[in-house]
Motif scaffolding. Sequence first.
Motif, PDB file in Angstrom:
ATOM      1  N   MET A  56       5.386   8.459  -5.680  1.00 50.11           N
ATOM      2  CA  MET A  56       4.065   7.928  -5.993  1.00 50.11           C
ATOM      3  C   MET A  56       3.195   7.900  -4.733  1.00 50.11           C
ATOM      4  O   MET A  56       2.003   8.273  -4.778  1.00 50.11           O
ATOM      5  N   ALA A  57       3.760   7.482  -3.621  1.00 48.31           N
ATOM      6  CA  ALA A  57       3.008   7.448  -2.369  1.00 48.31           C
ATOM      7  C   ALA A  57       2.547   8.845  -1.975  1.00 48.31           C
ATOM      8  O   ALA A  57       1.414   9.040  -1.495  1.00 48.31           O
ATOM      9  N   MET A  58       3.415   9.842  -2.180  1.00 50.01           N
ATOM     10  CA  MET A  58       3.044  11.227  -1.874  1.00 50.01           C
ATOM     11  C   MET A  58       1.902  11.688  -2.768  1.00 50.01           C
ATOM     12  O   MET A  58       0.963  12.363  -2.311  1.00 50.01           O
ATOM     13  N   TYR A  59       1.978  11.316  -4.061  1.00 50.23           N
ATOM     14  CA  TYR A  59       0.905  11.684  -4.992  1.00 50.23           C
ATOM     15  C   TYR A  59      -0.420  11.053  -4.551  1.00 50.23           C
ATOM     16  O   TYR A  59      -1.469  11.714  -4.551  1.00 50.23           O
ATOM     17  N   ILE A  60      -0.376   9.781  -4.187  1.00 48.70           N
ATOM     18  CA  ILE A  60      -1.591   9.081  -3.767  1.00 48.70           C
ATOM     19  C   ILE A  60      -2.183   9.737  -2.525  1.00 48.70           C
ATOM     20  O   ILE A  60      -3.398   9.941  -2.425  1.00 48.70           O
ATOM     21  N   THR A  64      -6.352  11.831  -2.303  1.00 51.30           N
ATOM     22  CA  THR A  64      -7.351  11.010  -1.603  1.00 51.30           C
ATOM     23  C   THR A  64      -7.265   9.526  -1.952  1.00 51.30           C
ATOM     24  O   THR A  64      -8.274   8.873  -2.206  1.00 51.30           O
ATOM     25  N   GLY A  65      -6.036   9.000  -1.975  1.00 54.60           N
ATOM     26  CA  GLY A  65      -5.840   7.578  -2.191  1.00 54.60           C
ATOM     27  C   GLY A  65      -5.992   7.117  -3.623  1.00 54.60           C
ATOM     28  O   GLY A  65      -6.105   5.916  -3.880  1.00 54.60           O
ATOM     29  N   GLU A 144      -5.999   3.210  -4.184  1.00 59.75           N
ATOM     30  CA  GLU A 144      -4.943   2.364  -3.641  1.00 59.75           C
ATOM     31  C   GLU A 144      -5.528   1.099  -3.024  1.00 59.75           C
ATOM     32  O   GLU A 144      -4.949   0.012  -3.129  1.00 59.75           O
ATOM     33  N   THR A 145      -6.697   1.228  -2.408  1.00 61.48           N
ATOM     34  CA  THR A 145      -7.347   0.082  -1.779  1.00 61.48           C
ATOM     35  C   THR A 145      -7.883  -0.918  -2.802  1.00 61.48           C
ATOM     36  O   THR A 145      -8.244  -2.037  -2.436  1.00 61.48           O
ATOM     37  N   GLY A 146      -7.936  -0.517  -4.085  1.00 63.74           N
ATOM     38  CA  GLY A 146      -8.446  -1.399  -5.123  1.00 63.74           C
ATOM     39  C   GLY A 146      -7.402  -2.343  -5.688  1.00 63.74           C
ATOM     40  O   GLY A 146      -7.721  -3.218  -6.501  1.00 63.74           O
TER      41      GLY A 146
END
Length: 244
Positions: A56-60, A64-65, A144-146
């Motif tokens: 999931m982190a790789m996808y994000i 672009t997050g 991700e920042t949301g």
Amino acid sequence: MNRNRSKRGFTLIELLVVIAIIAILAGMLLPSLSKAKEAGRRVSCNNNQRQIILSMAMYIDDNTGTLPTPSNTNRWTPLLQSGYRNFNVLKCPSDIPTPYSLGMDEPNAVPADKAPRSYIINAMDDFFHPSGTISGQSMLVLKETGIYAPSDTVFFGEKESGELGDSEAQWKSHGHFYMNESSRSREDINQLDENRHSGSTGSNYAFGDGSVRFYRFGETFGGFINGVVKPNMWRVTREARESL
């Protein structure tokens, strides 16, 4: 002196005593062995979820997050596949031999959707679909920042897979890809297996910070726990997390 005297053998009572002692020792050791075996399976499940949350982190990072938008036509299993590749990662060793996936009955489904699967993703529907449904047509984008508290936000949980002996219909009722926490019914919440490990007291959960942690039944949904108000870890917005 007679040197050919035969050696004395066990009497029946002595033999029964020995058998009884062995049975008692086995009864004492087997629970410990069973716990040790389950502990190993729990660690393996933890590693599986670490690989999935890393995917999931790789996808994000590659988008672009942006997190994947919940969709019944473009599910998380193929979206994250470049990060986990081996379908065995999708199955918890403590799960039944072949946990069901809704994609198994879809002739045009991709292999990742058809693979036996023990895990379910948070649909984050307090952001995407407040009504608790997934149409696949949402135009919302979640960065991700949301996410208000990623270190305490569940991304993946363990999916209920039914029990051996269930009817085919019961077995297939546990194939969901998304956990819609805000659904007005408990149908989707019941898709979780909250007590798969450690003597059926809890399950593993993968979080937005990349960690995988064990929680007891019901703890991830928050509320009053041991006299303290805990947040609902399935919700991503501040408003939803602070409402009980």
